[in-house]
Scaffold this motif. Structure first.
Motif, PDB file in Angstrom:
ATOM      1  N   LEU A   1     -10.516 -14.011  -6.653  1.00 29.07           N
ATOM      2  CA  LEU A   1     -10.219 -12.768  -5.799  1.00 29.07           C
ATOM      3  C   LEU A   1     -11.398 -11.920  -5.907  1.00 29.07           C
ATOM      4  CD1 LEU A   1      -7.863 -11.997  -3.772  1.00 29.07           C
ATOM      5  CD2 LEU A   1      -7.256 -10.394  -5.591  1.00 29.07           C
ATOM      6  N   PRO A   2     -12.089 -11.606  -4.517  1.00 32.31           N
ATOM      7  CA  PRO A   2     -13.285 -10.856  -4.484  1.00 32.31           C
ATOM      8  C   PRO A   2     -12.869  -9.359  -4.685  1.00 32.31           C
ATOM      9  CG  PRO A   2     -12.587 -11.500  -2.398  1.00 32.31           C
ATOM     10  CD  PRO A   2     -11.686 -12.210  -3.387  1.00 32.31           C
ATOM     11  N   TYR A   3     -11.698  -9.105  -4.885  1.00 32.44           N
ATOM     12  CA  TYR A   3     -11.623  -7.573  -5.281  1.00 32.44           C
ATOM     13  C   TYR A   3     -10.249  -7.455  -6.279  1.00 32.44           C
ATOM     14  CZ  TYR A   3      -7.196  -8.050  -2.674  1.00 32.44           C
ATOM     15  OH  TYR A   3      -5.804  -8.301  -2.281  1.00 32.44           O
ATOM     16  N   ASP A   4     -10.272  -6.259  -7.049  1.00 32.56           N
ATOM     17  CA  ASP A   4      -9.216  -6.190  -7.740  1.00 32.56           C
ATOM     18  C   ASP A   4      -8.198  -5.060  -7.674  1.00 32.56           C
ATOM     19  OD1 ASP A   4      -7.864  -5.390 -10.302  1.00 32.56           O
ATOM     20  OD2 ASP A   4      -9.268  -6.098 -11.663  1.00 32.56           O
ATOM     21  N   PRO A   5      -7.212  -5.420  -7.144  1.00 28.61           N
ATOM     22  CA  PRO A   5      -6.262  -4.299  -6.637  1.00 28.61           C
ATOM     23  C   PRO A   5      -5.922  -2.920  -7.697  1.00 28.61           C
ATOM     24  CG  PRO A   5      -4.888  -6.093  -7.117  1.00 28.61           C
ATOM     25  CD  PRO A   5      -6.478  -6.733  -7.275  1.00 28.61           C
ATOM     26  N   GLN A   6      -6.055  -3.411  -8.905  1.00 30.07           N
ATOM     27  CA  GLN A   6      -5.790  -2.220  -9.840  1.00 30.07           C
ATOM     28  C   GLN A   6      -6.946  -1.625 -10.363  1.00 30.07           C
ATOM     29  OE1 GLN A   6      -3.298  -3.639 -13.068  1.00 30.07           O
ATOM     30  NE2 GLN A   6      -1.942  -4.680 -11.789  1.00 30.07           N
ATOM     31  N   GLN A   7      -7.949  -2.156 -10.270  1.00 32.94           N
ATOM     32  CA  GLN A   7      -9.319  -1.564 -10.558  1.00 32.94           C
ATOM     33  C   GLN A   7     -10.176  -0.754  -9.665  1.00 32.94           C
ATOM     34  OE1 GLN A   7      -9.936  -1.019 -13.990  1.00 32.94           O
ATOM     35  NE2 GLN A   7      -8.139  -2.108 -14.447  1.00 32.94           N
ATOM     36  N   GLN A   8     -10.089  -1.446  -8.519  1.00 27.79           N
ATOM     37  CA  GLN A   8     -11.006  -1.025  -7.232  1.00 27.79           C
ATOM     38  C   GLN A   8     -10.057  -0.264  -6.039  1.00 27.79           C
ATOM     39  OE1 GLN A   8     -12.746  -5.262  -6.821  1.00 27.79           O
ATOM     40  NE2 GLN A   8     -14.436  -3.938  -6.608  1.00 27.79           N
ATOM     41  N   LEU A   9      -8.751  -0.324  -6.106  1.00 31.50           N
ATOM     42  CA  LEU A   9      -7.931   0.646  -5.144  1.00 31.50           C
ATOM     43  C   LEU A   9      -7.133   1.435  -5.697  1.00 31.50           C
ATOM     44  CD1 LEU A   9      -7.068  -2.610  -3.009  1.00 31.50           C
ATOM     45  CD2 LEU A   9      -8.946  -0.877  -2.274  1.00 31.50           C
ATOM     46  N   THR A  10      -7.073   2.680  -5.324  1.00 29.30           N
ATOM     47  CA  THR A  10      -6.139   3.624  -5.915  1.00 29.30           C
ATOM     48  C   THR A  10      -4.893   4.097  -4.979  1.00 29.30           C
ATOM     49  OG1 THR A  10      -6.141   5.731  -7.028  1.00 29.30           O
ATOM     50  CG2 THR A  10      -7.431   5.648  -5.068  1.00 29.30           C
ATOM     51  N   PRO A  11      -3.741   3.933  -5.677  1.00 26.78           N
ATOM     52  CA  PRO A  11      -2.542   4.058  -4.629  1.00 26.78           C
ATOM     53  C   PRO A  11      -2.607   5.444  -4.047  1.00 26.78           C
ATOM     54  CG  PRO A  11      -1.928   3.068  -6.660  1.00 26.78           C
ATOM     55  CD  PRO A  11      -3.271   3.401  -6.911  1.00 26.78           C
TER      56      PRO A  11
END
Length: 323
Positions: A108-118
């Motif tokens: 996956l080319p993005y990490d939802p937990q490391q690169q996106l903040t809720p």
């Protein structure tokens, strides 16, 4: 001398903090870009546009909605993850982006937990099973028979591992049926093909399907929920229609690039939650078949992690992969 060094360090830290604090206080001073990982016209797009108008009014700056469909929300998620963490890019992100894709893609080319903040939850999107009017499928029993006996059976899907795909796969598993998923990039083109009879079935967003149902271009078979939809009161639940007790719904929230300052994240979250309690916004969302939610950033983070684990067990149990 030691006290002098401490004073110098304190002054430097204070100077460094002041611009950030001032920046957060002045935010926003230009338009905000809100990415949607689906085509225009679907439930997530409608929810985003309704809420974005109110958020723009609250923050005093336009909120520009941009559709970035493709690759099971990966195109938009990757763009958001790479954006400057300054509060001027946010993303509508839900089950696929945050909970499903990490299980479905090895690279996956993005990490939802490391690169996106809720930032906040947004809406729940009820699902309805629909059929083409010329398909000969009128009831849930008809659908079950079709799935069990038609060797070339098919249904429209928004991609492997999407909430709609998982809902149909779980339903087929409970009734012992099978059919081939025909992938689409968004709800509108999928629903148009179902209405035209190109594909006979679909688990669809109620918000996107309801206008076509009301126009007689789609037949609503049943809703996979504990109770009937207020928007389709004449459509039975799966259990009422003689099927399994079956509940499925999609959800969406809002995220920002990781590293976005906490005061800005909170300011965005408060504006979104305020929108979702506005009587006018609630009315518009409800009329579209959408259920407003809204939460603090921490509550959204906990919910997304819970959903990640829940659906991960389903995906691994069925051996699903998007690659």
């Amino acid at each position: 001398m030691f006290q002098g060094v401490l004073r110098m360090l304190f002054s430097a830290a204070l100077a460094a903090a002041m611009p950030a604090a001032s920046w957060a206080a002045d935010y926003p001073d230009r338009p905000i870009r809100w990415l949607v990982p689906f085509s225009a016209g679907g439930g997530s797009d409608l929810a985003t546009r309704i809420v974005a108008r109110h958020v723009g009014q609250t923050l005093g700056q336009p909120v520009v909605v941009e559709n970035r469909p493709g690759a099971a929300t990966i195109v938009a998620a990757q763009e958001a993850a790479r954006a400057q963490p300054d509060g001027y890019t946010v993303l509508t992100a839900g089950m696929s982006t945050l909970a499903l894709n990490p299980w479905l893609y090895d690279d996956l080319p993005y990490d939802p937990q490391q690169q996106l903040t809720p930032v906040s939850t947004l809406v729940a999107l009820p699902i309805v099973l629909v059929a083409a009017p010329n398909s000969g499928l009128h009831t849930l029993d008809d659908v079950k028979t079709y799935l069990k006996r038609e060797p070339q059976g098919s249904y429209a899907s928004l991609g492997v591992g999407s909430p709609h795909h998982l809902a149909m796969e779980l339903f087929m598993e409970t009734v012992g049926g099978r059919a081939t998923a025909v992938p689409y990039k968004g709800s509108p083109p999928a629903l148009q093909d179902v209405a035209a009879g190109v594909v006979p079935l679909m688990m669809a967003d109620l918000a996107a399907a309801r206008p076509l149902i009301q126009a007689g271009r789609l037949r609503a078979i049943a809703v996979p929920s504990a109770k009937r939809s207020a928007q389709l009161p004449g459509v039975p639940t799966f259990a009422e229609a003689g099927g399994p007790i079956f509940e499925a719904a999609a959800w969406q929230g809002v995220v920002a690039p990781a590293g976005t300052p906490a005061p800005i994240v909170e300011k965005l979250s408060q504006a979104i939650r305020q929108a979702l309690t506005s009587p006018d916004v609630v009315r518009q969302l409800t009329l579209q078949g959408l259920e407003p939610t809204g939460s603090t950033p921490d509550a959204f983070r906990a919910y997304a992690r819970q959903e990640h684990e829940r659906w991960g067990a389903v995906i691994q149990g069925k051996g699903l992969s998007a690659e």
